[in-house]
Design an enzyme around this catalytic site. Structure first.
Site, short mmCIF file in Angstrom:
data_model
loop_
_atom_site.label_atom_id
_atom_site.label_comp_id
_atom_site.label_asym_id
_atom_site.label_seq_id
_atom_site.Cartn_x
_atom_site.Cartn_y
_atom_site.Cartn_z
N GLY A 59 6.17 12.99 16.26
CA GLY A 59 5.37 12.88 15.06
C GLY A 59 6.19 12.85 13.79
O GLY A 59 5.65 12.71 12.69
N HIS A 222 4.53 19.68 9.53
CA HIS A 222 3.44 19.69 10.50
C HIS A 222 2.10 19.91 9.80
O HIS A 222 1.09 20.15 10.44
CB HIS A 222 3.65 20.79 11.55
CG HIS A 222 5.01 20.78 12.16
ND1 HIS A 222 6.04 21.58 11.69
CD2 HIS A 222 5.51 20.07 13.19
CE1 HIS A 222 7.12 21.35 12.41
NE2 HIS A 222 6.83 20.44 13.32
N GLY A 403 -12.03 -14.79 -12.70
CA GLY A 403 -12.69 -14.95 -13.99
C GLY A 403 -11.77 -15.02 -15.18
O GLY A 403 -12.19 -14.73 -16.30
N THR A 495 -9.35 -28.50 -6.48
CA THR A 495 -8.40 -27.89 -7.39
C THR A 495 -8.21 -28.80 -8.59
O THR A 495 -8.79 -29.90 -8.67
CB THR A 495 -7.02 -27.70 -6.72
OG1 THR A 495 -6.42 -28.99 -6.50
CG2 THR A 495 -7.14 -26.95 -5.39
#
Length: 582
Positions: A59, A222, A403, A495
């Site tokens: 871990g 931990h 926008g 476009t």
């Protein structure tokens, strides 16, 4: 509190699977059959040298297996997630390196009860078998201000101890020498963590929660509790808070730093912090230390010892002399150790001077006279047109983009106006378009700015030494070709290119002798306007609009509308300056 999403839904098998993946991808590593142990694949090379073993719970990747390699660890023993490895596996690892001819074994253990017990028990059994084994326990945590019975936790500084011990072993140092030097280095080191979020074992809920506006100082790897919760601070203030706590003389676990001290700095990602934030924290740490008169001999930035997905960072400082710096610099094949150019860290590094623009070719025309005045009037018409339609373009863009199409074109218009105020525009076509390209690239922003810049730059090249009507038709084609090459769009993709391509087709008569400029240009404007309107019915295949469902695209493309408007403004400006008879 919900169980966080992970690609692994149960803790069972996690530790074995991650080691298997690491070994599969690294030809320098091998698994020890029947055990969660990773060893160097060249164990024969350690004959006559000290073997260095470490390990702990899983871990914390890349710790610990990522540090196995020549010049670092000989092997590691892994436990389950956040759990100490078994005595049997530790003992088996000791036996494996001993049978390979190791001249003694050093165990590097983080200061947690389970790790001390299991590694310690294995050490005692190995000694009973006649093996010379030593253990160094690392406790580098600077979190707690009053000493506790358990002592300081072992955290990211342990990685530096791995490196020092491994470099000494590779150089042929004896077990006595390595133990002595590593113990001294471990005492001259401190680490402190700061977390923005908890972590969670796969299949389990987080062990605690932090509010959206909270951070915690001194968490363990931990998820153990830290020493203080506080409001989230910006990176520079957070770093100052950490370093102040780490070096506060009233803190029983502090690291003594005085001006002139030399340190190795480790800026460690605890697992879930973005790399962008990590770089900002690193810069803040270097600045803060320099302001205290501390020399940063080396700086390591990355993920070295993590706590699963915890969003946080730890800072480690190790006081170093020239010998320790050499050991940190020594070569290693360990995959998780950074391959850095040896040298100090500083925010005062001299910048490379920006290249000076080369001399321009002599202008064919100066920026004065009737030609320049005509250009200025045409450009003014273009600018006023774009500013007047700013709101309309923004509205068109809201359905397909963010926008801001109107704002982007308005920025270009304002920049061109400001440029014309500082100097008359050149009348020579190539110089004019090249200068306009510079303006839009610098000021317009967004993809539109780059596309216009590409178009104008390529068109300017076609107009070098030419100003006849066919040259303008060629320039239009060259600009469109450049936009297609780098932008990836084609006619019909909805476009700005749709309007440009339609106009270019209509400008072809300029290549015929006796062409009427205004008539041809008027036809080109009509074609561009029609093409812009036709984009209303197209499905976007390029640009940001391509990510929007076609059913939502009910308006014409704002880029195509803007191009048609620019061409229309050029036509009106030329009519004003040339007259309708041309």
């Amino acid at each position: 509190m919900e169980v966080p999403k992970k690609l692994v839904t149960t803790v069972s098998g996690c530790a074995d699977d991650t080691l298997a993946g690491l070994v599969a991808c690294n030809p320098g590593l091998r698994l020890l059959q029947g055990h969660r142990v990773v060893l160097r694949n060249d164990l024969a090379a350690i004959r006559g040298r000290v073997a260095v073993l470490s390990g702990g719970g899983s871990g914390h990747e890349p710790a610990h297996a990522g540090y196995v390699g020549k010049g670092m660890l000989t092997g590691v023993v892994a436990g389950a997630v956040f759990a100490s490895p078994s005595v049997g596996s530790v003992l088996t690892a000791i036996r494996a390196v001993t049978q390979a001819g190791a001249a003694g074994v050093l165990l590097i253990v983080k200061n947690y009860t389970g790790d001390r017990l299991n590694f310690g028990m294995a050490l005692e059994r190995a000694r009973a078998e006649g093996t010379d084994v030593r253990m160094v326990v690392v406790g580098d945590d600077c979190a707690f201000t009053t000493p506790g019975k358990a002592g300081r936790r072992g955290i990211c500084g342990t990685v530096l101890i791995h490196k020092v011990a491994g470099a000494l072993a590779e150089a042929g140092a004896s077990l006595d020498e390595i133990e002595k030097k590593v113990t001294a280095a471990a005492k001259a080191m401190g680490t402190l963590g700061l977390s923005l979020s908890p972590c969670s074992i796969p299949g389990s809920k987080p062990s605690f929660q932090l509010a959206a506006d909270e951070m915690e100082l001194g968490l363990g790897i931990h998820g153990e509790a830290g020493v203080r919760r506080m409001k989230v601070l910006p990176a520079d203030k957070a770093v100052e808070t950490m370093l102040k706590h780490m070096t506060d003389p009233s803190n029983a676990s502090h690291l003594s730093l005085t001006p002139g001290s030399s340190v190795v700095l480790v800026v460690n990602n605890l697992g879930g912090l973005s790399c962008l934030e990590l770089g900002i924290v690193a810069g803040a740490a270097v600045r803060c230390l320099e302001n205290r008169g501390i020399s940063i001999a080396r700086a390591l930035v990355g993920s070295f010892m993590t706590a699963l997905e915890m969003a946080g960072v730890s800072l480690t400082l190790m006081l170093v002399d020239e010998e320790l710096v050499r050991l940190i610099d020594a070569k290693t094949t360990a995959m998780a150790w950074p391959n850095l150019l040896a040298g100090p860290a500083t925010t005062r590094r001299e910048e490379i001077p920006a290249p000076v623009e080369g001399p321009r070719k002599p202008q064919e025309e100066t920026g004065t006279g009737p030609g320049s005045a005509r250009v200025q009037r045409v450009l003014e018409r273009v600018c006023s047109t774009l500013l007047d339609m700013q709101d309309r373009l923004n509205e068109l863009d809201r359905g397909a983009g963010d926008g801001d199409c109107g704002h982007t074109h308005a920025r270009a218009a304002q920049a061109i106006r400001e440029w014309m105020r500082t100097r008359p525009p050149p009348a020579a076509p190539a110089q004019l378009l090249s200068a306009l390209a510079d303006v839009v690239l610098e000021e317009m922003g967004g993809s539109s700015g780059v596309l216009y810049g590409l178009f104008l730059t390529a068109a300017a090249r076609s107009l070098r030494g030419r100003s006849d009507y066919p040259a303008w038709a060629d320039a239009m084609d060259a600009g469109i070709e450049a936009m297609q090459r780098y932008g990836g769009a084609a006619p019909g993709d909805r476009t700005m290119l749709d309007s440009l391509f339609a106009a270019a087709q209509a400008l072809r008569p300029l290549r015929s002798p006796g062409a009427n400029l205004l008539q041809v240009l008027a036809a080109a404007v009509q074609s561009a306007e029609a093409a812009a309107e036709a984009t209303r019915h197209m499905e976007a295949a390029a640009g940001r609009a391509s990510y929007v469902r076609s059913s939502r695209l009910e308006q014409p493309d704002p880029g195509a509308v803007a191009v048609a408007a620019v061409l229309g403004a050029v036509l009106e400006g030329l009519r004003d300056t040339l007259g309708t008879s041309k």
